[in-house]
Design a protein around this motif. Structure first.
Motif, PDB file in Angstrom:
ATOM      1  N   SER A   1       0.854  -1.199   0.000  1.00  0.00           N
ATOM      2  CA  SER A   1       0.000   0.000   0.000  1.00  0.00           C
ATOM      3  C   SER A   1       0.882   1.238   0.000  1.00  0.00           C
ATOM      4  N   ILE A   2       0.268   2.342  -0.346  1.00  0.00           N
ATOM      5  CA  ILE A   2       0.965   3.622  -0.262  1.00  0.00           C
ATOM      6  C   ILE A   2       0.113   4.562   0.589  1.00  0.00           C
ATOM      7  N   VAL A   3       0.747   5.265   1.511  1.00  0.00           N
ATOM      8  CA  VAL A   3       0.043   6.107   2.473  1.00  0.00           C
ATOM      9  C   VAL A   3       0.365   7.574   2.179  1.00  0.00           C
ATOM     10  N   PHE A   4      -0.680   8.327   1.822  1.00  0.00           N
ATOM     11  CA  PHE A   4      -0.556   9.761   1.610  1.00  0.00           C
ATOM     12  C   PHE A   4      -0.651  10.401   2.991  1.00  0.00           C
ATOM     13  N   THR A   5       0.367  11.115   3.392  1.00  0.00           N
ATOM     14  CA  THR A   5       0.411  11.682   4.731  1.00  0.00           C
ATOM     15  C   THR A   5       1.372  12.850   4.750  1.00  0.00           C
ATOM     16  N   MET A   6       1.413  13.555   5.833  1.00  0.00           N
ATOM     17  CA  MET A   6       2.406  14.599   6.008  1.00  0.00           C
ATOM     18  C   MET A   6       3.052  14.416   7.374  1.00  0.00           C
ATOM     19  N   GLN A   7       2.297  14.646   8.427  1.00  0.00           N
ATOM     20  CA  GLN A   7       2.831  14.587   9.785  1.00  0.00           C
ATOM     21  C   GLN A   7       3.385  13.205  10.123  1.00  0.00           C
ATOM     22  N   HIS A   8       2.811  12.162   9.561  1.00  0.00           N
ATOM     23  CA  HIS A   8       3.197  10.788   9.894  1.00  0.00           C
ATOM     24  C   HIS A   8       4.080  10.150   8.821  1.00  0.00           C
ATOM     25  N   SER A   9       4.639  10.928   7.925  1.00  0.00           N
ATOM     26  CA  SER A   9       5.353  10.338   6.781  1.00  0.00           C
ATOM     27  C   SER A   9       6.546   9.482   7.194  1.00  0.00           C
TER      28      SER A   9
ATOM     29  N   GLN B   1       3.370  17.841  -0.790  1.00  0.00           N
ATOM     30  CA  GLN B   1       4.292  18.019  -1.905  1.00  0.00           C
ATOM     31  C   GLN B   1       3.622  17.714  -3.252  1.00  0.00           C
ATOM     32  N   LEU B   2       2.387  17.257  -3.204  1.00  0.00           N
ATOM     33  CA  LEU B   2       1.641  16.898  -4.409  1.00  0.00           C
ATOM     34  C   LEU B   2       0.863  18.116  -4.906  1.00  0.00           C
ATOM     35  N   PRO B   3       0.960  18.457  -6.196  1.00  0.00           N
ATOM     36  CA  PRO B   3       0.164  19.586  -6.700  1.00  0.00           C
ATOM     37  C   PRO B   3      -1.325  19.377  -6.422  1.00  0.00           C
ATOM     38  N   ALA B   4      -2.025  20.449  -6.169  1.00  0.00           N
ATOM     39  CA  ALA B   4      -3.428  20.389  -5.744  1.00  0.00           C
ATOM     40  C   ALA B   4      -4.332  19.674  -6.735  1.00  0.00           C
ATOM     41  N   ASP B   5      -4.029  19.726  -8.018  1.00  0.00           N
ATOM     42  CA  ASP B   5      -4.886  19.081  -9.016  1.00  0.00           C
ATOM     43  C   ASP B   5      -4.407  17.667  -9.386  1.00  0.00           C
ATOM     44  N   TRP B   6      -3.502  17.099  -8.608  1.00  0.00           N
ATOM     45  CA  TRP B   6      -2.945  15.787  -8.934  1.00  0.00           C
ATOM     46  C   TRP B   6      -3.411  14.659  -8.020  1.00  0.00           C
ATOM     47  N   LEU B   7      -4.236  14.906  -7.049  1.00  0.00           N
ATOM     48  CA  LEU B   7      -4.620  13.831  -6.131  1.00  0.00           C
ATOM     49  C   LEU B   7      -5.285  12.674  -6.868  1.00  0.00           C
ATOM     50  N   ASP B   8      -6.309  12.947  -7.674  1.00  0.00           N
ATOM     51  CA  ASP B   8      -6.993  11.856  -8.378  1.00  0.00           C
ATOM     52  C   ASP B   8      -6.052  11.113  -9.316  1.00  0.00           C
ATOM     53  N   ARG B   9      -5.213  11.842 -10.023  1.00  0.00           N
ATOM     54  CA  ARG B   9      -4.241  11.182 -10.915  1.00  0.00           C
ATOM     55  C   ARG B   9      -3.309  10.270 -10.145  1.00  0.00           C
ATOM     56  N   ALA B  10      -2.808  10.766  -9.010  1.00  0.00           N
ATOM     57  CA  ALA B  10      -1.874   9.970  -8.204  1.00  0.00           C
ATOM     58  C   ALA B  10      -2.558   8.734  -7.622  1.00  0.00           C
ATOM     59  N   VAL B  11      -3.763   8.905  -7.094  1.00  0.00           N
ATOM     60  CA  VAL B  11      -4.505   7.780  -6.518  1.00  0.00           C
ATOM     61  C   VAL B  11      -4.816   6.749  -7.594  1.00  0.00           C
ATOM     62  N   ASP B  12      -5.316   7.197  -8.748  1.00  0.00           N
ATOM     63  CA  ASP B  12      -5.646   6.273  -9.839  1.00  0.00           C
ATOM     64  C   ASP B  12      -4.407   5.543 -10.337  1.00  0.00           C
ATOM     65  N   TRP B  13      -3.307   6.271 -10.491  1.00  0.00           N
ATOM     66  CA  TRP B  13      -2.078   5.642 -10.970  1.00  0.00           C
ATOM     67  C   TRP B  13      -1.598   4.575  -9.989  1.00  0.00           C
ATOM     68  N   CYS B  14      -1.597   4.896  -8.709  1.00  0.00           N
ATOM     69  CA  CYS B  14      -1.178   3.913  -7.702  1.00  0.00           C
ATOM     70  C   CYS B  14      -2.067   2.671  -7.749  1.00  0.00           C
ATOM     71  N   ALA B  15      -3.384   2.877  -7.791  1.00  0.00           N
ATOM     72  CA  ALA B  15      -4.324   1.753  -7.809  1.00  0.00           C
ATOM     73  C   ALA B  15      -4.153   0.903  -9.067  1.00  0.00           C
ATOM     74  N   GLU B  16      -3.974   1.554 -10.215  1.00  0.00           N
ATOM     75  CA  GLU B  16      -3.783   0.820 -11.473  1.00  0.00           C
ATOM     76  C   GLU B  16      -2.507  -0.007 -11.470  1.00  0.00           C
ATOM     77  N   HIS B  17      -1.552   0.405 -10.667  1.00  0.00           N
ATOM     78  CA  HIS B  17      -0.265  -0.290 -10.626  1.00  0.00           C
ATOM     79  C   HIS B  17      -0.088  -1.135  -9.370  1.00  0.00           C
ATOM     80  N   GLY B  18      -1.192  -1.429  -8.683  1.00  0.00           N
ATOM     81  CA  GLY B  18      -1.163  -2.398  -7.598  1.00  0.00           C
ATOM     82  C   GLY B  18      -0.830  -1.884  -6.213  1.00  0.00           C
TER      83      GLY B  18
END
Length: 164
Positions: free
Chosen positions: A41-49, A65-82
């Motif tokens: 899994s991958i955990v999106f976090t800041m304080q607990h990184s 550190q992720l651009p504001a309009d990239w959350l869905d792209r990042a989540v979808d990419w991670c999920a598509e790649h396991g």
């Protein structure tokens, strides 16, 4: 002898010896994350990184550190790649996460119920970022985590192997 006693008593009154109690939330939240997520899994976090990576053995991504309009792209990419994406957030971080991503993303609004809520020295939430609008009226609420005595040992380092 009096000076030694007075110095120790002053330290107790000022809370100098109880700081570790509040800092144990990092170990506890990471161990709960390990128990509630699958390896890879991958955990999106800041304080607990750092603590999430160290104690849970899960890969982390700093959401600040992720651009504001990239959350869905990042989540979808991670999920598509396991790599199943989650968000591990202190209570005060939820507003920051929603402000940063909520306007551009349903996931960023965090409308789904958390996987767990840890109520320790402060409150920590784990959200499944693939469960958009999945509302469960009763997320698991954990108020106490038994930690091993002494220092919490690290988990094996995270290994991400993305599928093509």
């Amino acid at each position: 002898a009096w000076l030694g006693w007075h110095t120790c008593e002053f330290g107790v009154r000022q809370g100098a010896y109880s700081m570790s109690v509040g800092e144990k939330k990092y170990d506890a939240a990471a161990l709960l994350t390990k128990d509630h997520t699958e390896p890879g899994s991958i955990v999106f976090t800041m304080q607990h990184s750092g603590s999430a990576r160290y104690y849970s053995g899960r890969m982390t991504l700093r959401f600040d550190q992720l651009p504001a309009d990239w959350l869905d792209r990042a989540v979808d990419w991670c999920a598509e790649h396991g790599a199943h994406p989650y968000a591990l957030l202190d209570e005060w971080e939820i507003a920051n996460f929603r402000k940063r991503f909520g306007a551009a993303s349903a996931r960023g609004a965090l409308r789904s119920s958390p996987v767990f809520i840890y109520k320790g020295p402060s409150t920590v939430y784990l959200f499944d970022l693939l469960a958009v609008d999945a509302v469960d009226a009763r997320p698991e609420v954990i108020t106490y985590v038994t930690l091993p005595p002494g220092a919490t040992p690290p988990a094996p380092p995270p290994v991400l192997s993305f599928r093509r």
